[in-house]
Design an enzyme around this catalytic site. Sequence first.
Site, PDB file in Angstrom:
ATOM      1  N   LYS A   1      -0.765  46.254  19.266  1.00 31.41           N
ATOM      2  CA  LYS A   1       0.581  45.891  19.740  1.00 31.41           C
ATOM      3  C   LYS A   1       0.859  44.405  19.531  1.00 31.41           C
ATOM      4  CE  LYS A   1       0.637  47.353  24.060  1.00 31.41           C
ATOM      5  NZ  LYS A   1       1.149  47.830  25.370  1.00 31.41           N
TER       6      LYS A   1
ATOM      7  N   LYS B   1      -0.881  42.008  20.981  1.00 27.91           N
ATOM      8  CA  LYS B   1      -1.113  41.300  22.253  1.00 27.91           C
ATOM      9  C   LYS B   1      -2.607  41.030  22.432  1.00 27.91           C
ATOM     10  CE  LYS B   1       2.563  42.851  25.288  1.00 27.91           C
ATOM     11  NZ  LYS B   1       2.859  43.451  26.595  1.00 27.91           N
TER      12      LYS B   1
HETATM   13  N1  C2G Z   1       8.236  45.054  32.815  1.00 26.21           N
HETATM   14  C1  C2G Z   1       9.360  44.894  33.615  1.00 26.21           C
HETATM   15  N2  C2G Z   1       9.819  43.656  33.902  1.00 26.21           N
HETATM   16  C2  C2G Z   1       9.183  42.568  33.401  1.00 26.21           C
HETATM   17  C3  C2G Z   1       8.041  42.711  32.597  1.00 26.21           C
HETATM   18  C4  C2G Z   1       7.573  43.981  32.317  1.00 26.21           C
HETATM   19  O1  C2G Z   1       9.953  45.889  34.072  1.00 26.21           O
HETATM   20  N3  C2G Z   1       9.686  41.335  33.703  1.00 26.21           N
HETATM   21  C5  C2G Z   1       7.783  46.415  32.517  1.00 26.21           C
HETATM   22  C6  C2G Z   1       7.836  46.746  31.027  1.00 26.21           C
HETATM   23  O2  C2G Z   1       9.170  47.107  30.658  1.00 26.21           O
HETATM   24  C7  C2G Z   1       6.869  47.924  30.936  1.00 26.21           C
HETATM   25  C8  C2G Z   1       5.823  47.576  32.026  1.00 26.21           C
HETATM   26  O3  C2G Z   1       6.427  46.565  32.873  1.00 26.21           O
HETATM   27  O4  C2G Z   1       7.528  49.131  31.297  1.00 26.21           O
HETATM   28  C9  C2G Z   1       4.550  47.023  31.434  1.00 26.21           C
HETATM   29  O5  C2G Z   1       4.895  45.907  30.622  1.00 26.21           O
HETATM   30  P1  C2G Z   1       3.830  45.430  29.506  1.00 26.21           P
HETATM   31  O6  C2G Z   1       2.498  45.327  30.121  1.00 26.21           O
HETATM   32  O7  C2G Z   1       4.423  44.283  28.771  1.00 26.21           O
HETATM   33  O8  C2G Z   1       3.806  46.722  28.565  1.00 26.21           O
HETATM   34  P2  C2G Z   1       4.296  46.883  27.070  1.00 26.21           P
HETATM   35  O9  C2G Z   1       3.591  45.933  26.188  1.00 26.21           O
HETATM   36  O10 C2G Z   1       5.762  46.895  27.092  1.00 26.21           O
HETATM   37  O11 C2G Z   1       3.663  48.341  26.746  1.00 26.21           O
HETATM   38  O12 C2G Z   1       3.463  52.533  24.642  1.00 26.21           O
HETATM   39  C10 C2G Z   1       4.250  51.642  25.387  1.00 26.21           C
HETATM   40  C11 C2G Z   1       3.603  50.294  25.503  1.00 26.21           C
HETATM   41  O13 C2G Z   1       2.236  50.393  25.851  1.00 26.21           O
HETATM   42  C12 C2G Z   1       4.366  49.486  26.534  1.00 26.21           C
END
Ligand code: C2G
Length: 128
Positions: free
Chosen positions: A44, A46
């Site tokens: 991803k 990250k």
């Molecule tokens: N999130 C949120 N508000 C933020 C930051 C994150 O609502 N300020 C939510 C994201 O939208 C996501 C969840 O928290 O639903 C986890 O965020 P991340 O760890 O950044 O996950 P991400 O990289 O978006 O992974 O297959 C899907 C991916 O694995 C999603």
Amino acid sequence: MKKVITYGTFDLLHIGHINILEQARELGDFLIVALSNDKFNREKGKSAYHSYMERKAILESIMYVDLVIEEYSWDQKKNDIEKYNIDYFVIGSDWEGKFDYLSDYCKVIYLPRTEGISTSKIKTDLKY
Ligand code: C2G
């Protein structure tokens, strides 16, 4: 029993993560979090500060989370939804539209992201 699933890295846990986990859990009776493993995280683009095992232990300690499973591929969602008999797929609005194809298998819900906070913002703010 209504079952909910969400996916993510959940590194450097912050209020945005807690907000979506709380709202996701409120949609049903059981919340599964599919947590990106370290290898998939790299796919991803990250690099998590906390290892998968640490991020898993942290999530498992949260009252809204009932089960943590491994996220290892973009393509596992349909199988997960069928395997765990999921009613709701939930993810933040930053993914709006990206997972509509899952609506053939369960309800797809995009929840509003929490403004002003993100793992990358934390990392940047701590640098200076
Ligand atoms: N999130 C949120 N508000 C933020 C930051 C994150 O609502 N300020 C939510 C994201 O939208 C996501 C969840 O928290 O639903 C986890 O965020 P991340 O760890 O950044 O996950 P991400 O990289 O978006 O992974 O297959 C899907 C991916 O694995 C999603």
